[in-house]
Design an enzyme around this catalytic site. Structure first.
Site, PDB file in Angstrom:
ATOM      1  N   TYR A  12       0.674  -1.117   0.147  1.00 18.02           N
ATOM      2  CA  TYR A  12       0.243   0.088  -0.012  1.00 18.02           C
ATOM      3  C   TYR A  12       0.842   1.183   0.113  1.00 18.02           C
ATOM      4  CZ  TYR A  12      -4.047   3.228   1.513  1.00 18.02           C
ATOM      5  OH  TYR A  12      -4.893   4.072   1.390  1.00 18.02           O
TER       6      TYR A  12
HETATM    7  N1  LIG Z   1     -10.511   5.164   4.284  1.00 17.49           N
HETATM    8  C1  LIG Z   1      -9.226   5.569   4.715  1.00 17.49           C
HETATM    9  O1  LIG Z   1      -8.900   5.760   5.735  1.00 17.49           O
HETATM   10  C2  LIG Z   1      -8.515   6.199   3.434  1.00 17.49           C
HETATM   11  C3  LIG Z   1      -7.498   7.072   3.982  1.00 17.49           C
HETATM   12  C4  LIG Z   1      -6.683   7.676   3.206  1.00 17.49           C
HETATM   13  C5  LIG Z   1      -6.855   7.438   1.840  1.00 17.49           C
HETATM   14  N2  LIG Z   1      -7.832   6.551   1.320  1.00 17.49           N
HETATM   15  C6  LIG Z   1      -7.991   6.559  -0.086  1.00 17.49           C
HETATM   16  O2  LIG Z   1      -9.297   6.787  -0.711  1.00 17.49           O
HETATM   17  C7  LIG Z   1      -9.580   5.893  -1.672  1.00 17.49           C
HETATM   18  C8  LIG Z   1     -11.223   5.343  -1.684  1.00 17.49           C
HETATM   19  O3  LIG Z   1     -11.050   4.636  -0.315  1.00 17.49           O
HETATM   20  P1  LIG Z   1     -12.317   4.395   0.728  1.00 17.49           P
HETATM   21  O4  LIG Z   1     -11.772   4.538   2.072  1.00 17.49           O
HETATM   22  O5  LIG Z   1     -13.418   5.164   0.359  1.00 17.49           O
HETATM   23  O6  LIG Z   1     -12.503   2.718   0.457  1.00 17.49           O
HETATM   24  P2  LIG Z   1     -13.699   1.879   0.071  1.00 17.49           P
HETATM   25  O7  LIG Z   1     -15.119   2.483   0.954  1.00 17.49           O
HETATM   26  O8  LIG Z   1     -13.398   0.572   0.098  1.00 17.49           O
HETATM   27  O9  LIG Z   1     -14.140   2.376  -1.671  1.00 17.49           O
HETATM   28  C9  LIG Z   1     -13.337   1.941  -2.585  1.00 17.49           C
HETATM   29  C10 LIG Z   1     -14.158   2.229  -3.940  1.00 17.49           C
HETATM   30  O10 LIG Z   1     -13.012   1.907  -5.030  1.00 17.49           O
HETATM   31  C11 LIG Z   1     -13.703   0.890  -5.805  1.00 17.49           C
HETATM   32  N3  LIG Z   1     -12.655   0.176  -6.356  1.00 17.49           N
HETATM   33  C12 LIG Z   1     -11.776  -0.639  -5.669  1.00 17.49           C
HETATM   34  N4  LIG Z   1     -10.932  -1.354  -6.597  1.00 17.49           N
HETATM   35  C13 LIG Z   1     -11.492  -1.052  -7.642  1.00 17.49           C
HETATM   36  C14 LIG Z   1     -10.915  -1.242  -9.075  1.00 17.49           C
HETATM   37  N5  LIG Z   1      -9.900  -2.167  -9.394  1.00 17.49           N
HETATM   38  N6  LIG Z   1     -11.664  -0.655 -10.072  1.00 17.49           N
HETATM   39  C15 LIG Z   1     -12.338   0.271  -9.840  1.00 17.49           C
HETATM   40  N7  LIG Z   1     -12.828   0.538  -8.777  1.00 17.49           N
HETATM   41  C16 LIG Z   1     -12.446   0.170  -7.790  1.00 17.49           C
HETATM   42  C17 LIG Z   1     -14.641   0.221  -5.056  1.00 17.49           C
HETATM   43  O11 LIG Z   1     -15.745  -0.378  -5.816  1.00 17.49           O
HETATM   44  P3  LIG Z   1     -15.708  -1.968  -6.270  1.00 17.49           P
HETATM   45  O12 LIG Z   1     -15.349  -2.521  -4.995  1.00 17.49           O
HETATM   46  O13 LIG Z   1     -17.070  -2.325  -6.462  1.00 17.49           O
HETATM   47  O14 LIG Z   1     -14.878  -1.975  -7.319  1.00 17.49           O
HETATM   48  C18 LIG Z   1     -15.074   1.524  -4.190  1.00 17.49           C
HETATM   49  O15 LIG Z   1     -16.114   2.326  -4.860  1.00 17.49           O
HETATM   50  C19 LIG Z   1      -8.514   4.776  -1.817  1.00 17.49           C
HETATM   51  O16 LIG Z   1      -7.570   5.504  -2.894  1.00 17.49           O
HETATM   52  C20 LIG Z   1      -7.944   4.681  -0.447  1.00 17.49           C
HETATM   53  O17 LIG Z   1      -6.720   4.435  -0.640  1.00 17.49           O
HETATM   54  C21 LIG Z   1      -8.666   5.939   2.098  1.00 17.49           C
END
Ligand SMILES: NC(=O)c1ccc[n+]([C@@H]2O[C@H](COP(=O)([O-])OP(=O)(O)OC[C@H]3O[C@@H](n4cnc5c(N)ncnc54)[C@H](OP(=O)(O)O)[C@@H]3O)[C@@H](O)[C@H]2O)c1
Length: 271
Positions: free
Chosen positions: A187
């Site tokens: 990651y």
């Molecule tokens: N949550 C945190 O603490 C946090 C902190 C910093 C940064 N982030 C970043 O924020 C972003 C969103 O994360 P989140 O926390 O909102 O996660 P999440 O709730 O798990 O949502 C992830 C989203 O990405 C989609 N996705 C995953 N793999 C994919 C693929 N191969 N192709 C297309 N879509 C894909 C998922 O849909 P499907 O599964 O249906 O594909 C879902 O819509 C990520 O880049 C993560 O690294 C998160």
């Protein structure tokens, strides 16, 4: 005399009505949010749609996407005294950002449907199980790199021909793009790489008047945590709305300004 509103509607506003701004500020604009079906991406899509923006959301799971799109359609601002929206559209398209063909057909659809793109939010991403390097399988490594780094490159490359001066690209990275977390090497590597890509892109696009924002949230309350710490205390994390508001602020800046790096961290101390 204006027709009297039914009692139930005049007294209680729905949550969708409450989050509609009185004057939509993104009317006529088109945004695409990868991973817009859930979590941070969905909150960003909801905030942009509430401002009158057409929004394309993507993800791999079609059923979740369709449900999320229906929720977004209810948010589109309506003209006063009219029963139709302002022309803004919500489009849900299944796309796996790891797959060049899938990305190519997504952007072909955007071109055909809208002919342009004003806001690209590269948000789709995954975490990884917490494991030492020796236990990091090639699958774990490839999943993180292909989704968080190569996916961001593929979507950006396909989007640029549709973007003009004044457009904005938001790359949702993480504080893990700068800080490191032991047992999360895949990651961390994907997000450090994505930051390098983002900073290079930012400088490359300055002459074209396209803004690039490195969005770096800390722990944010979403399903992502299920992948490595299901019981993590969500109440101590940043909420998705705050991240979405920061994105909206960056998008609404005048063309001569950029919020090039946005870091949002929880105020409640370490998790
Ligand atoms: N949550 C945190 O603490 C946090 C902190 C910093 C940064 N982030 C970043 O924020 C972003 C969103 O994360 P989140 O926390 O909102 O996660 P999440 O709730 O798990 O949502 C992830 C989203 O990405 C989609 N996705 C995953 N793999 C994919 C693929 N191969 N192709 C297309 N879509 C894909 C998922 O849909 P499907 O599964 O249906 O594909 C879902 O819509 C990520 O880049 C993560 O690294 C998160």
């Amino acid at each position: 005399m204006a027709a009297k509103e039914p009692q139930s509607q005049s007294k209680t506003k729905t949550s969708a009505q409450e989050s509609r701004p009185s004057r939509p500020r993104l009317r006529g604009k088109v945004a695409l949010v990868t991973g817009g079906s859930r979590g941070i991406g969905f909150a960003i899509a909801r905030t942009l749609a509430a401002e009158g923006c057409s929004v394309v959301i993507t993800g791999r799971d079609g059923a979740t996407l369709a449900k999320s799109a229906a929720e977004l359609r209810r948010l589109l601002p309506r003209r006063p005294n009219a029963h139709h929206d302002n022309g803004a559209k919500i489009v849900a398209e299944v796309c796996d950002v790891r797959d060049p063909n899938s990305v190519a057909s997504l952007f072909a659809m955007v071109k055909q449907r809208f002919g342009r793109l004003d806001v690209l939010v590269n948000n789709a991403g995954i975490a990884q199980p917490a494991v030492a390097i020796e236990q990091t399988s090639l699958d774990i490594w490839r999943d993180a790199i292909d989704t968080n780094l190569t996916g961001l490159f593929l979507c950006t490359r396909a989007a640029l021909p549709l973007m003009q001066a004044g457009a904005t690209i938001i790359n949702n990275l993480s504080v893990a793009a700068r800080a490191v977390f032991p047992n999360f090497a895949a990651y961390n590597a994907s997000k450090h790489g994505a930051l390098g890509f983002t900073l290079s892109l930012r400088d490359e696009l300055i002459p074209r008047g396209i803004r690039v924002v490195a969005l770096m949230p800390g722990a944010t309350a979403t399903d992502l945590w299920q992948q490595f710490w299901p019981d993590a205390p969500r109440e101590r994390m940043v909420d998705v709305e705050s991240v979405a508001q920061a994105v909206l602020y960056a998008v609404l800046l005048p063309p001569n300004a950029n919020l090039s790096e946005v870091v949002l961290t929880p105020t409640g101390g370490a998790l």
